[in-house]
Scaffold this motif. Structure first.
Motif, PDB file in Angstrom:
ATOM      1  N   THR A  15       0.834  -1.207   0.000  1.00 14.12           N
ATOM      2  CA  THR A  15       0.000   0.000   0.000  1.00 14.12           C
ATOM      3  C   THR A  15       0.867   1.255   0.000  1.00 14.12           C
ATOM      4  OG1 THR A  15      -1.773  -1.149   1.181  1.00 14.12           O
ATOM      5  CG2 THR A  15      -1.794   1.254   1.270  1.00 14.12           C
ATOM      6  N   ASN A 169      -6.794  -9.549  -2.105  1.00 14.30           N
ATOM      7  CA  ASN A 169      -6.208  -8.861  -0.948  1.00 14.30           C
ATOM      8  C   ASN A 169      -7.156  -7.740  -0.557  1.00 14.30           C
ATOM      9  OD1 ASN A 169      -4.660  -7.486   0.941  1.00 14.30           O
ATOM     10  ND2 ASN A 169      -2.747  -7.648  -0.219  1.00 14.30           N
ATOM     11  N   TRP A 170      -8.237  -8.102   0.098  1.00 12.10           N
ATOM     12  CA  TRP A 170      -9.297  -7.132   0.360  1.00 12.10           C
ATOM     13  C   TRP A 170      -8.837  -6.024   1.320  1.00 12.10           C
ATOM     14  CZ3 TRP A 170     -11.155  -6.181   5.229  1.00 12.10           C
ATOM     15  CH2 TRP A 170     -10.899  -7.147   6.212  1.00 12.10           C
ATOM     16  N   LYS A 171      -7.890  -6.330   2.202  1.00 14.68           N
ATOM     17  CA  LYS A 171      -7.411  -5.299   3.124  1.00 14.68           C
ATOM     18  C   LYS A 171      -6.702  -4.184   2.360  1.00 14.68           C
ATOM     19  CE  LYS A 171      -6.836  -8.263   7.197  1.00 14.68           C
ATOM     20  NZ  LYS A 171      -5.861  -8.797   8.193  1.00 14.68           N
ATOM     21  N   GLN A 172      -5.814  -4.557   1.446  1.00 14.39           N
ATOM     22  CA  GLN A 172      -5.116  -3.549   0.648  1.00 14.39           C
ATOM     23  C   GLN A 172      -6.090  -2.806  -0.252  1.00 14.39           C
ATOM     24  OE1 GLN A 172      -2.528  -4.745  -2.673  1.00 14.39           O
ATOM     25  NE2 GLN A 172      -0.976  -3.348  -1.894  1.00 14.39           N
ATOM     26  N   ALA A 175      -8.161  -0.412   1.814  1.00 16.33           N
ATOM     27  CA  ALA A 175      -7.305   0.623   2.382  1.00 16.33           C
ATOM     28  C   ALA A 175      -6.973   1.692   1.340  1.00 16.33           C
ATOM     29  CB  ALA A 175      -6.023   0.000   2.928  1.00 16.33           C
TER      30      ALA A 175
END
Length: 235
Positions: A15, A169-172, A175
């Protein structure tokens, strides 16, 4: 002078790297990219801001807000489309002058329009379903236009592909997307506190500049798209 690629878009990034490469892209491409956005987005932004500043949203018979939203959506469409065209030319090593970008726009306008229309419909449906669904589909919608143009996919297929990419990569994904929109939101609030409400000219001018500048978030979205794609080898 031909545009020489200085950033390798198609690779996995953290990120932090997405935002650092975004800033580097702006540093090296700000002039030609800024001209392209100003020519296509700024007129719509100015007109939309004018309707907002001069209209009365409390008056049912005043259609100023409707016109402002409609014109703003048209400007948003072209901002997204032009950003996709610019990156496509950048990656292929093509010049990014107005003529080259115009040729790209004419060539892929129908596909871009269908994709943009479907994205808007999906987002509106999500908002009607108590907002939460809209928040969930916003990340895949954020780079759906580029996927449709890059992979030459029908809009529905691109939406499905982008959902699969987000799952990689759902968090990235969440974000990057919400940090970008959050920055624009707070920049708008800051602008509203700095400029007096009575100064219509300054309000229209600076809010329009912010609108144009906000279209550059397509760059981190496209960097995110390639990062996710390389993580699951989909693109």
């Amino acid at each position: 002078m031909d545009c020489q690629q200085q950033i390798e878009f198609s690779r996995i990034r953290t990120t932090k790297e997405i935002f650092s490469d975004f800033l580097f892209f702006l540093k090296t491409e700000w002039k030609s990219y800024g001209i392209a956005l100003c020519v296509t987005v700024l007129p719509f932004a100015l007109i939309s801001a004018y309707f907002v500043s001069t209209g009365d949203i409390t008056d049912i018979e005043d259609n100023s807000l409707f016109y402002a939203i409609l014109i703003s959506l048209i400007g948003k469409f072209f901002g997204t489309f032009i950003s996709c065209a610019y990156v496509a030319n950048y990656i292929n090593g093509n010049k990014n002058d107005l003529d080259t970008i115009k040729s790209y726009v004419f060539k892929y306008f129908n596909l871009a329009f269908l994709t943009g229309s479907l994205s808007l419909i999906i987002l509106i449906l999500g908002l009607l379903l108590y907002i939460i669904p809209a928040l969930l589909v916003l990340p895949p919608l954020s780079f759906m236009m580029y996927d449709a143009l890059f992979a030459q996919q029908r809009p529905v297929f691109s939406f499905v592909r982008c959902i699969k990419l987000c799952k990689t990569n759902w968090k990235q994904c969440f974000a990057v997307v919400y940090l970008c929109y959050g920055f624009i939101f707070f920049a708008s609030l800051l602008l509203g506190t700095i400029i007096p409400e009575s100064n219509n000219f300054a309000t229209i001018f600076f809010s329009s500049i912010l609108t144009v500048a906000s279209e550059t978030i397509m760059i981190p979205f496209i960097l995110l798209y390639y990062s996710l794609g390389n993580q699951n080898m989909q693109i």
